[in-house]
Design an enzyme around this catalytic site. Sequence first.
Site, PDB file in Angstrom:
ATOM      1  N   ASP A  49       0.844  -1.185   0.000  1.00  0.00           N
ATOM      2  CA  ASP A  49       0.000   0.000   0.000  1.00  0.00           C
ATOM      3  C   ASP A  49       0.886   1.244   0.000  1.00  0.00           C
ATOM      4  OD1 ASP A  49      -2.854   1.136   0.605  1.00  0.00           O
ATOM      5  OD2 ASP A  49      -1.504   2.194   1.969  1.00  0.00           O
ATOM      6  N   TYR A  54       2.870   9.639   0.220  1.00  0.00           N
ATOM      7  CA  TYR A  54       3.867   9.007   1.091  1.00  0.00           C
ATOM      8  C   TYR A  54       5.287   9.099   0.517  1.00  0.00           C
ATOM      9  CZ  TYR A  54      -0.293   6.441   2.819  1.00  0.00           C
ATOM     10  OH  TYR A  54      -1.529   6.073   3.291  1.00  0.00           O
ATOM     11  N   LYS A  84      -2.701   5.952  -4.234  1.00  0.00           N
ATOM     12  CA  LYS A  84      -3.809   6.894  -3.974  1.00  0.00           C
ATOM     13  C   LYS A  84      -3.528   8.251  -4.586  1.00  0.00           C
ATOM     14  CE  LYS A  84      -3.940   4.587   0.479  1.00  0.00           C
ATOM     15  NZ  LYS A  84      -2.577   4.419   0.983  1.00  0.00           N
ATOM     16  N   HIS A 117      -7.625   9.509  -1.916  1.00  0.00           N
ATOM     17  CA  HIS A 117      -6.998   9.428  -0.588  1.00  0.00           C
ATOM     18  C   HIS A 117      -7.896   9.978   0.522  1.00  0.00           C
ATOM     19  CE1 HIS A 117      -2.726   9.184   1.303  1.00  0.00           C
ATOM     20  NE2 HIS A 117      -3.648   8.855   2.168  1.00  0.00           N
TER      21      HIS A 117
HETATM   22  N1  LIG Z   1      -5.833   5.798   3.439  1.00  0.00           N
HETATM   23  C1  LIG Z   1      -5.398   6.491   4.450  1.00  0.00           C
HETATM   24  O1  LIG Z   1      -5.840   7.634   4.697  1.00  0.00           O
HETATM   25  C2  LIG Z   1      -4.362   5.882   5.364  1.00  0.00           C
HETATM   26  C3  LIG Z   1      -4.117   6.471   6.619  1.00  0.00           C
HETATM   27  C4  LIG Z   1      -3.160   5.865   7.449  1.00  0.00           C
HETATM   28  C5  LIG Z   1      -2.484   4.719   7.026  1.00  0.00           C
HETATM   29  N2  LIG Z   1      -2.729   4.190   5.788  1.00  0.00           N
HETATM   30  C6  LIG Z   1      -1.992   2.983   5.300  1.00  0.00           C
HETATM   31  O2  LIG Z   1      -2.108   1.937   6.257  1.00  0.00           O
HETATM   32  C7  LIG Z   1      -0.802   1.507   6.648  1.00  0.00           C
HETATM   33  C8  LIG Z   1      -0.829   0.918   8.038  1.00  0.00           C
HETATM   34  O3  LIG Z   1      -1.290   1.854   9.018  1.00  0.00           O
HETATM   35  P1  LIG Z   1      -0.339   2.711   9.952  1.00  0.00           P
HETATM   36  O4  LIG Z   1       1.060   2.698   9.426  1.00  0.00           O
HETATM   37  O5  LIG Z   1      -1.019   3.993  10.144  1.00  0.00           O
HETATM   38  O6  LIG Z   1      -0.383   1.968  11.359  1.00  0.00           O
HETATM   39  P2  LIG Z   1      -0.236   0.473  11.932  1.00  0.00           P
HETATM   40  O7  LIG Z   1       0.105  -0.480  10.850  1.00  0.00           O
HETATM   41  O8  LIG Z   1      -1.424   0.251  12.773  1.00  0.00           O
HETATM   42  O9  LIG Z   1       0.981   0.657  12.948  1.00  0.00           O
HETATM   43  C9  LIG Z   1       2.293   0.839  12.530  1.00  0.00           C
HETATM   44  C10 LIG Z   1       3.179   0.944  13.779  1.00  0.00           C
HETATM   45  O10 LIG Z   1       3.107  -0.256  14.552  1.00  0.00           O
HETATM   46  C11 LIG Z   1       4.393  -0.850  14.705  1.00  0.00           C
HETATM   47  N3  LIG Z   1       4.201  -2.317  14.579  1.00  0.00           N
HETATM   48  C12 LIG Z   1       3.892  -3.030  13.470  1.00  0.00           C
HETATM   49  N4  LIG Z   1       3.747  -4.339  13.749  1.00  0.00           N
HETATM   50  C13 LIG Z   1       3.952  -4.462  15.079  1.00  0.00           C
HETATM   51  C14 LIG Z   1       3.919  -5.572  15.972  1.00  0.00           C
HETATM   52  N5  LIG Z   1       3.668  -6.819  15.532  1.00  0.00           N
HETATM   53  N6  LIG Z   1       4.182  -5.348  17.302  1.00  0.00           N
HETATM   54  C15 LIG Z   1       4.463  -4.088  17.737  1.00  0.00           C
HETATM   55  N7  LIG Z   1       4.500  -2.991  16.939  1.00  0.00           N
HETATM   56  C16 LIG Z   1       4.246  -3.174  15.623  1.00  0.00           C
HETATM   57  C17 LIG Z   1       5.249  -0.270  13.578  1.00  0.00           C
HETATM   58  O11 LIG Z   1       6.587  -0.157  13.960  1.00  0.00           O
HETATM   59  P3  LIG Z   1       7.786  -1.028  13.264  1.00  0.00           P
HETATM   60  O12 LIG Z   1       7.874  -0.633  11.830  1.00  0.00           O
HETATM   61  O13 LIG Z   1       8.990  -0.602  14.052  1.00  0.00           O
HETATM   62  O14 LIG Z   1       7.437  -2.476  13.466  1.00  0.00           O
HETATM   63  C18 LIG Z   1       4.632   1.127  13.417  1.00  0.00           C
HETATM   64  O15 LIG Z   1       5.183   2.016  14.374  1.00  0.00           O
HETATM   65  C19 LIG Z   1       0.058   2.759   6.443  1.00  0.00           C
HETATM   66  O16 LIG Z   1       1.432   2.496   6.476  1.00  0.00           O
HETATM   67  C20 LIG Z   1      -0.487   3.235   5.116  1.00  0.00           C
HETATM   68  O17 LIG Z   1       0.039   2.451   4.073  1.00  0.00           O
HETATM   69  C21 LIG Z   1      -3.683   4.747   4.977  1.00  0.00           C
END
Ligand SMILES: NC(=O)c1ccc[n+]([C@@H]2O[C@H](COP(=O)([O-])OP(=O)(O)OC[C@H]3O[C@@H](n4cnc5c(N)ncnc54)[C@H](OP(=O)(O)O)[C@@H]3O)[C@@H](O)[C@H]2O)c1
Length: 316
Positions: A49, A54, A84, A117
């Site tokens: 994604d 980004y 996006k 987005h």
């Molecule tokens: N469409 C939108 O508006 C939108 C908005 C937000 C996000 N997104 C997409 O969704 C993706 C995922 O969401 P997100 O990045 O916001 O948050 P997330 O995946 O909920 O959390 C990421 C955080 O959690 C840590 N993490 C991951 N796996 C873990 C585990 N097993 N145990 C402990 N910590 C862990 C990661 O650190 P480490 O890397 O150090 O493991 C990072 O700091 C984004 O990267 C993006 O591609 C889309």
Amino acid sequence: MSATGGGAAAAAPRSVPRIGLGTAVQGPKPDPVRRAVLRAIELGYRHFDTAAHYATEAPIGEAVAEAVRAEVIASRDEVFITSKVWCADAHRDRVLPALRRTLSNLQMEYVDLYLVHWPVTMKAGRYSAPFTEEDFEPFDMRAVWEAMEECHRLGLAKAIGVCNFSCKKLETLLSFATIPPTVNQVEINPVWQQRNLREFCREKGIQLMAYSPLGAKGTHWGSDSVMDSGVLHEIAKAKGKSVCLRWVYEQGDCLIVKSFDETRMKENLDIVDWELTEEERQRISKIPQRKINQGRRYITEHGQYKSLEELWDGEI
Ligand SMILES: NC(=O)c1ccc[n+]([C@@H]2O[C@H](COP(=O)([O-])OP(=O)(O)OC[C@H]3O[C@@H](n4cnc5c(N)ncnc54)[C@H](OP(=O)(O)O)[C@@H]3O)[C@@H](O)[C@H]2O)c1
């Protein structure tokens, strides 16, 4: 193991892998992203994604090309790429050129899924925060969607969809769409479970795709509330596994989780062949609800959305 798995939960459309790797990262990008994506492909991730916003499209493209050269995958067709269109390109005449730039960054001929987005339009050229009142323009949903449909007709986006749409906005979109959205990518985790939206999307045949399934701890849009939830800790202790991700998976949603750490990347794939118990599901269903990524930066005094209520149509 491949992250394309089906499993016990309700099936997503076949072509959308249920587990994807997120790449919204702060700080240095090209090399860490390229290395993480390459390792993820080796570990079995098949969905990535990204977004113009980004600035991670180019390193993803490089990693995929490298994986093909190293014969980890036979061709680019084995991975599913979601990108996006950013708000500054959410204009009728800017969506297609934006997708062409995305494809050039990725060095690919098509994306598998192209998403709007946010239901927000900004003036052309406004790519990075902070944003001011003057940066916003009214979001012309019909014009933007017609341009998205054109991207699909041209074969440059195999599927099209939206992000951060409420039931009300989806209803409006469905009232004129010639090609309905395949996906609505929104925040979903045990602290923001989205029951009503899921029911609506199921009825309309729209696949929910969960972002921030772990609450995005450590990012400026995230919070510790998911990772620090006492209930989730207790269940995770008993299971020794990623309870949050399994919970999302059991809802039938696709999920996008970001980790660039190899151990956590592996752990995050290990959600397919085990289940939560009914008691655990019940406990999770009682967790108090609070939206983490509220989109406050899209609220302006004189603009289209003057409050969170308006941005989310009361669904907050
Ligand atoms: N469409 C939108 O508006 C939108 C908005 C937000 C996000 N997104 C997409 O969704 C993706 C995922 O969401 P997100 O990045 O916001 O948050 P997330 O995946 O909920 O959390 C990421 C955080 O959690 C840590 N993490 C991951 N796996 C873990 C585990 N097993 N145990 C402990 N910590 C862990 C990661 O650190 P480490 O890397 O150090 O493991 C990072 O700091 C984004 O990267 C993006 O591609 C889309």
